[in-house]
Design a protein around this motif. Sequence first.
Motif, PDB file in Angstrom:
ATOM      1  N   PRO A  89     -35.190 -42.255 -10.901  1.00  9.00           N
ATOM      2  CA  PRO A  89     -34.651 -41.971  -9.564  1.00  9.00           C
ATOM      3  C   PRO A  89     -34.452 -40.472  -9.330  1.00  9.00           C
ATOM      4  O   PRO A  89     -33.808 -39.788 -10.124  1.00  9.00           O
ATOM      5  N   GLY A  90     -35.091 -39.968  -8.278  1.00 11.19           N
ATOM      6  CA  GLY A  90     -34.957 -38.568  -7.920  1.00 11.19           C
ATOM      7  C   GLY A  90     -35.903 -37.627  -8.632  1.00 11.19           C
ATOM      8  O   GLY A  90     -35.892 -36.430  -8.378  1.00 11.19           O
ATOM      9  N   VAL A  91     -36.742 -38.152  -9.550  1.00 13.32           N
ATOM     10  CA  VAL A  91     -37.683 -37.322 -10.300  1.00 13.32           C
ATOM     11  C   VAL A  91     -39.092 -37.869 -10.081  1.00 13.32           C
ATOM     12  O   VAL A  91     -39.373 -39.020 -10.417  1.00 13.32           O
ATOM     13  N   THR A  92     -39.965 -37.034  -9.524  1.00 15.59           N
ATOM     14  CA  THR A  92     -41.306 -37.471  -9.168  1.00 15.59           C
ATOM     15  C   THR A  92     -42.360 -36.593  -9.819  1.00 15.59           C
ATOM     16  O   THR A  92     -42.237 -35.375  -9.839  1.00 15.59           O
ATOM     17  N   GLU A  93     -43.391 -37.241 -10.341  1.00 18.29           N
ATOM     18  CA  GLU A  93     -44.564 -36.555 -10.868  1.00 18.29           C
ATOM     19  C   GLU A  93     -45.594 -36.497  -9.751  1.00 18.29           C
ATOM     20  O   GLU A  93     -45.851 -37.501  -9.091  1.00 18.29           O
ATOM     21  N   VAL A  94     -46.186 -35.339  -9.526  1.00 17.80           N
ATOM     22  CA  VAL A  94     -47.278 -35.198  -8.565  1.00 17.80           C
ATOM     23  C   VAL A  94     -48.491 -34.720  -9.342  1.00 17.80           C
ATOM     24  O   VAL A  94     -48.421 -33.725 -10.065  1.00 17.80           O
TER      25      VAL A  94
END
Length: 106
Positions: A89-94
Amino acid sequence: MIVATTNDLPGHRIVRHIGMVRGVTVRSRNVISDAIGGVQSMIGGRVGAYVKLAEAARQEAYDELVAHARDMGANAILAMRYDANEIMPGVTEVLAYGTAVVVEPA
């Protein structure tokens, strides 16, 4: 560096396929963007705080992609795409990825 989302590049001939290249970044939201985003989401419409965060993450992944291709000797990237996954939650890999090639004018 020429970057295209297509599988070919009109007006150019592929002289060498190098292979897959990628650029990745991992971004987290912060307290300030969450507070601003929370207020904007209550009002409705575009949530500018999160748009800025998403655009920054995409740009960073794109820059890493181009650097990876350049380091491998490419002058173009074909079939470029983005992907994103929430790690927690709140951490995204792009991820930005594509096929590194060497092209020359046809």
